[in-house]
Scaffold this motif. Structure first.
Motif, PDB file in Angstrom:
ATOM      1  N   LYS A 131     -13.456  -1.587   4.430  1.00  0.00           N
ATOM      2  CA  LYS A 131     -13.870  -0.828   3.391  1.00  0.00           C
ATOM      3  C   LYS A 131     -12.550  -0.012   2.861  1.00  0.00           C
ATOM      4  O   LYS A 131     -12.346  -0.217   1.560  1.00  0.00           O
ATOM      5  CB  LYS A 131     -14.761   0.023   3.688  1.00  0.00           C
ATOM      6  CG  LYS A 131     -16.214  -0.137   3.910  1.00  0.00           C
ATOM      7  CD  LYS A 131     -17.016   1.052   4.437  1.00  0.00           C
ATOM      8  CE  LYS A 131     -18.627   0.627   4.909  1.00  0.00           C
ATOM      9  NZ  LYS A 131     -19.163   1.603   5.319  1.00  0.00           N
TER      10      LYS A 131
ATOM     11  N   GLN B 240      -7.986  -4.684  -3.662  1.00  0.00           N
ATOM     12  CA  GLN B 240      -8.319  -4.784  -5.140  1.00  0.00           C
ATOM     13  C   GLN B 240      -7.497  -4.258  -5.931  1.00  0.00           C
ATOM     14  O   GLN B 240      -7.056  -4.966  -6.951  1.00  0.00           O
ATOM     15  CB  GLN B 240      -9.853  -4.567  -4.894  1.00  0.00           C
ATOM     16  CG  GLN B 240     -10.436  -4.773  -6.171  1.00  0.00           C
ATOM     17  CD  GLN B 240     -10.655  -6.467  -6.321  1.00  0.00           C
ATOM     18  OE1 GLN B 240     -10.408  -7.163  -5.224  1.00  0.00           O
ATOM     19  NE2 GLN B 240     -10.847  -6.948  -7.636  1.00  0.00           N
ATOM     20  N   GLU B 241      -6.817  -3.209  -5.705  1.00  0.00           N
ATOM     21  CA  GLU B 241      -5.871  -2.310  -6.589  1.00  0.00           C
ATOM     22  C   GLU B 241      -4.727  -3.337  -6.591  1.00  0.00           C
ATOM     23  O   GLU B 241      -4.386  -3.455  -7.822  1.00  0.00           O
ATOM     24  CB  GLU B 241      -5.727  -1.239  -5.942  1.00  0.00           C
ATOM     25  CG  GLU B 241      -4.856  -0.271  -6.894  1.00  0.00           C
ATOM     26  CD  GLU B 241      -4.829   1.077  -6.161  1.00  0.00           C
ATOM     27  OE1 GLU B 241      -3.696   1.642  -6.538  1.00  0.00           O
ATOM     28  OE2 GLU B 241      -5.560   1.642  -5.595  1.00  0.00           O
TER      29      GLU B 241
ATOM     30  N   ARG C  45      -9.956  -3.210   1.815  1.00  0.00           N
ATOM     31  CA  ARG C  45     -10.168  -3.918   0.550  1.00  0.00           C
ATOM     32  C   ARG C  45     -10.080  -3.364  -0.612  1.00  0.00           C
ATOM     33  O   ARG C  45      -9.655  -4.043  -1.633  1.00  0.00           O
ATOM     34  CB  ARG C  45     -12.010  -4.169   0.882  1.00  0.00           C
ATOM     35  CG  ARG C  45     -12.278  -5.285  -0.154  1.00  0.00           C
ATOM     36  CD  ARG C  45     -13.696  -5.646   0.067  1.00  0.00           C
ATOM     37  NE  ARG C  45     -14.042  -6.590   1.144  1.00  0.00           N
ATOM     38  CZ  ARG C  45     -14.840  -6.818   1.737  1.00  0.00           C
ATOM     39  NH1 ARG C  45     -16.033  -6.377   1.541  1.00  0.00           N
ATOM     40  NH2 ARG C  45     -14.968  -7.683   2.697  1.00  0.00           N
ATOM     41  N   SER C  46     -10.459  -1.971  -0.696  1.00  0.00           N
ATOM     42  CA  SER C  46     -10.092  -1.283  -2.074  1.00  0.00           C
ATOM     43  C   SER C  46      -8.780  -1.259  -2.470  1.00  0.00           C
ATOM     44  O   SER C  46      -8.251  -1.296  -3.614  1.00  0.00           O
ATOM     45  CB  SER C  46     -10.599   0.115  -2.116  1.00  0.00           C
ATOM     46  OG  SER C  46     -10.056   0.940  -1.339  1.00  0.00           O
TER      47      SER C  46
END
Length: 180
Positions: free
Chosen positions: A138, A145-146, A141-142
Motif C-alpha cells: 500500500k 505511482q507518483e 505502490r502510491s
C-alpha cells in the motif's frame, strides 16, 4: 479431531498462498520502482545532450553583425525562440529529477524473533507476515505511482522540447537565409 487438523491444514495452505502472493507483489513493486528510475536515468542523459545543444545554439556572436533594425529583430526572434526549448527542458529536468530522488520507501516489517513469536501458531505468524506485506505494498505502490506520473510528465515535457527545437531550427534557418 482429524477433521479439525484438516481444517487447520487447509487454513495454513491458504495462509501460505496469501503470504506467497504478498511476497510476489512486494517483488513486483520493487522491480517497478527500479524500472521507472532506470528509464528516468536514460532520459536525464538525453536531457544532458539537449541542454548542451541548446547552449551551443545560444551563440550571441551573430548580434555583432546586426547592421539594421530587421537584423536585430531577426536575431531577437531567434534568441526568444531558443528560450522555449530551454524552459521546456528545465521543466522536464524537474520532473525526471523527482523520479530519481530518494523518497522514504518502507520495507517489509517482519518482527524480531522472540519467545512470544515462537509460541504463536503458524497461522497467526503467516497472517502477520501477510499483513506486513500488505502494508508495504500500500505504502510503496502510491510512491511508485507518483514516480510513474513524474516520469510521464518529464517525458511529455521532453517531447515538447524536441518539437520546439525542430521549430526553432526551421525558423532559425529561414531567418538566417532571409538575413544573408
Amino acid at each position: 479431531m482429524k477433521e479439525k487438523e484438516l481444517e487447520t491444514d487447509e487454513k495454513i495452505r491458504v495462509a501460505n498462498l496469501y503470504s506467497d502472493l504478498g511476497l510476489e507483489y512486494v517483488k513486483f513493486e520493487r522491480e517497478r520502482k527500479r524500472e521507472i528510475e532506470i528509464r528516468a536515468g536514460v532520459s536525464l542523459a538525453l536531457i544532458g545532450v539537449l541542454i548542451t545543444l541548446i547552449l551551443n545554439l545560444l551563440d550571441f556572436s551573430y548580434w555583432k553583425n546586426a547592421s539594421n533594425i530587421i537584423e536585430v529583430v531577426g536575431y531577437l526572434t531567434i534568441t526568444v525562440l531558443l528560450c522555449i526549448p530551454l524552459i521546456t527542458i528545465l521543466k522536464s529536468l524537474h520532473y525526471l529529477l523527482k523520479v530519481i530522488l530518494t523518497k522514504g520507501y518502507n520495507g517489509v516489517n517482519i518482527p524480531a524473533i522472540t519467545d512470544k513469536i515462537l509460541e504463536e501458531s503458524l497461522l497467526k505468524t503467516q497472517r502477520n507476515i501477510f499483513k506486513s506485506h500488505q502494508d508495504y505494498i500500500k505504502q510503496n505502490r502510491s510512491l511508485n505511482q507518483e514516480k510513474a506520473l513524474d516520469f510521464n510528465n518529464g517525458v511529455r515535457w521532453l517531447k515538447y522540447t524536441l518539437i520546439s527545437l525542430v521549430i526553432v531550427f526551421v525558423v532559425f534557418s529561414i531567418i538566417k537565409s532571409v538575413l544573408s
